[in-house]
Design an enzyme around this catalytic site. Structure first.
Site, short mmCIF file in Angstrom:
data_model
loop_
_atom_site.label_atom_id
_atom_site.label_comp_id
_atom_site.label_asym_id
_atom_site.label_seq_id
_atom_site.Cartn_x
_atom_site.Cartn_y
_atom_site.Cartn_z
N TYR A 107 42.57 71.90 59.48
CA TYR A 107 41.80 70.85 59.96
C TYR A 107 42.15 70.57 61.29
O TYR A 107 43.59 70.37 61.56
CB TYR A 107 41.99 69.78 59.01
CG TYR A 107 41.08 68.47 59.70
CD1 TYR A 107 39.94 68.03 59.22
CD2 TYR A 107 41.89 67.52 60.57
CE1 TYR A 107 39.05 66.94 59.86
CE2 TYR A 107 41.20 66.39 61.41
CZ TYR A 107 39.82 66.21 60.85
OH TYR A 107 39.24 65.07 61.37
N GLU A 195 35.77 67.46 66.18
CA GLU A 195 36.14 67.96 64.75
C GLU A 195 35.99 69.28 64.45
O GLU A 195 34.92 69.61 64.42
CB GLU A 195 35.90 66.77 63.82
CG GLU A 195 36.62 67.04 62.54
CD GLU A 195 36.02 66.44 61.40
OE1 GLU A 195 36.59 65.24 61.02
OE2 GLU A 195 34.79 66.50 61.07
#
Ligand code: GDP
Ligand code: MN
Length: 385
Positions: A107, A195
Site C-alpha cells: 500500500y 493512493e
C-alpha cells in the site's frame, strides 16, 4: 473532486509511474474487443468508490467471451461496497486490463497533513483489499512519513520508507522514482490524495494495479485538464445542481432541510438540530452575496429531496439581506409548491421586510424567536408533531 481509476492511472502514467494499460468501455461488445488484446484479463467496475474487489466489482476473465459475459452483468449493475453505502452506485463503465501475476501487494499513498502544513507518505507491507482492517487492528503495520510541501520529497526518505516496509533492495530505485512521481502529481495538480492500493511486485518490478486520485475542489479551477475529468454521473444530482449556482451544498441523510447563510452558521445549525434530536438533510450555505435567484435554486434543491420533512431557514442578515432571502424562498415555493412545514428564523438587515414578504406569501410558515426555538420546532415538525 474524485476521478475514476482509469483516469487516475493515465495521470500517474503521465508522471512516469508504472501503470498497466487498459481500455475503458461501456458495452459488453467493446469489452470483448478489448479482451482480445490479452490472454487473461481483469474487468473492473469504474465507480467513484473503493472496496470494489470485495463487492464483486473486480473479476478475472480467461477469454474474450468470458470478458463479454462478465461485462454484461457488471455494466448497469448496482454495485454495493463498504464505501458506497447501502444504496450502492450504478456501474456505467468498466476497465478491461491485463491480469497481472504478482508476488506481493503493498500500500502506498500521499495525503495532506493540514495540521502540520505538510504531506504524509503512508505505506504498508500489507496492501490489498484488507488495508482498512490492517489500519484498524494493527496500526504498527502502517508506516507514516512527513514530507515538506515546500521542499518536496527527498530520495533518502524513499529509501527509509522502503526499508521500513521490507521492500526488496532491487526495487528501491523504482520505488524512489514512483514516490517522486506521486508527490509531484500531488503538488502540481492540487490533489488531496494520491493512493496506490495495491502496488504490486511482479517479475518485472513494481506496478500500480489500482489508483485513486482526489483533488481539492477549491483548486480545480486552476487545472482545466483535471476539471475535464469530472464525471457528473457519479455525483449527487442535487450537489451538481448546487455547484451550477455556486452554492456550498452537501447532501446528508437526515430529514430537516437547512437553508442558511454563512458556513459557520450552517455548521452550528446542523449541530443544534442534532442536539434537539433531529438529523439535518444537508449542509447548505447560500453565501453572503446570494441573489433571490440563487436562493430560489437552493430552496428548490431542498424541496427536490424526498427525505426532507421540514425546512429550517436560519438567516442572519449581515451582507445578505433578509428580504432577498424571503423573495427567493417565495419565488421558488410558488413555482414548485411546498408540502412540508417551513420554520423560519430571520435576524439582521431588513428583517421586518423579510418577515412581511414571508407572512404575505400564503405559505405554511412557523416563525421562530431564535435559533434554538427554530431548531426545536423543526425537529418537532419533521417528526410530524
Ligand atoms: P478495490 O477493491 O476497489 O480497491 O479494487 P482493486 O483494483 O484494488 O482490486 C481489488 C483486488 O483485486 C486487488 O487487491 C488484487 O488482489 C485484485 N486484482 C486487481 N487487479 C488484478 C490483476 O491485474 N491481477 C491480479 N492477479 N489481481 C488483481
Ligand atoms: Mn484498491
Amino acid at each position: 473532486m474524485k476521478i475514476h481509476e482509469y483516469q487516475a492511472k493515465e495521470l500517474l502514467g503521465q508522471y512516469g509511474a508504472p501503470v498497466p494499460g487498459g481500455y475503458c468501455v461501456t458495452t459488453p461488445e467493446e469489452a470483448y474487443e478489448a479482451a482480445k488484446n490479452y490472454g487473461k484479463c481483469v474487468i473492473k467496475a469504474q465507480i467513484h468508490s473503493g472496496g470494489r474487489g470485495k463487492g464483486g466489482g473486480v473479476k478475472v476473465a480467461n477469454s474474450p467471451e468470458e470478458a463479454k459475459a462478465i461485462a454484461e452483468k457488471m455494466i448497469g449493475m448496482n454495485l454495493v461496497t463498504h464505501q458506497t453505502g447501502p444504496q450502492g452506485k450504478k456501474v456505467r463503465k468498466v476497465l478491461v486490463t491485463e491480469a497481472v501475476a504478482y508476488k506481493h501487494e503493498y500500500y502506498l499513498s500521499v495525503a495532506g497533513d493540514n495540521e502540520n502544513a505538510r504531506l504524509t507518505i503512508i505505506a504498508s507491507r500489507e496492501g490489498g483489499t484488507e488495508i482498512e482492517e490492517v489500519a484498524a487492528n494493527r496500526p504498527e503495520a502502517i508506516v507514516q512519513t512527513p514530507v515538506s510541501a515546500v521542499l518536496g520529497f527527498k530520495s533518502y526518505e524513499a529509501i527509509d520508507i522502503a526499508d521500513r516496509i521490507g521492500l526488496p533492495e532491487a526495487l528501491k530505485p523504482q520505488f524512489t522514482k514512483l514516490l517522486a512521481s506521486m508527490t509531484r502529481l500531488y503538488l502540481e495538480k492540487d490533489c488531496s490524495l494520491v493512493e496506490i492500493n495495491p502496488l504490486v511486485e511482479t517479475d518485472d518490478g513494481l506496478l500500480c494495479l489500482d489508483a485513486k486520485v482526489n483533488f481539492d475542489d477549491n483548486a480545480v479551477y486552476r487545472h482545466p485538464d483535471i476539471a475535464a475529468l469530472r464525471d457528473k454521473d457519479e455525483e449527487d444530482p442535487k450537489e451538481v445542481r448546487a455547484s451550477e449556482y455556486d452554492l456550498s451544498y452537501i447532501s446528508l441523510d437526515g430529514s430537516i432541510g437547512c437553508l442558511v447563510n454563512g458556513a459557520g452558521l450552517a455548521m452550528s445549525t446542523m449541530d443544534i438540530i442534532k442536539s434537539f434530536g433531529g438529523q439535518p438533510a444537508n449542509f447548505l450555505d447560500v453565501g453572503g452575496s446570494a441573489t433571490a435567484e440563487k436562493v430560489a435554486a437552493a430552496f428548490e434543491i431542498l424541496l427536490s429531496d424526498e427525505n426532507v420533512k421540514a425546512i429550517f431557514i436560519n438567516i442572519f442578515g449581515g451582507i445578505m439581506k433578509c428580504d432577498v432571502i424571503a423573495e427567493g424562498v417565495v419565488t421558488a415555493a410558488r413555482t414548485i409548491g411546498v408540502k412540508v412545514p417551513i420554520i423560519v428564523r430571520l435576524e439582521g438587515t431588513n428583517v421586518a421586510l423579510g418577515k412581511k414578504i414571508l407572512a404575505e406569501s400564503g405559505m405554511n410558515i412557523i416563525s421562530a424567536a431564535d435559533m434554538a426555538d427554530g431548531a426545536r420546532k423543526a425537529v418537532a415538525a419533521a417528526a410530524g408533531r
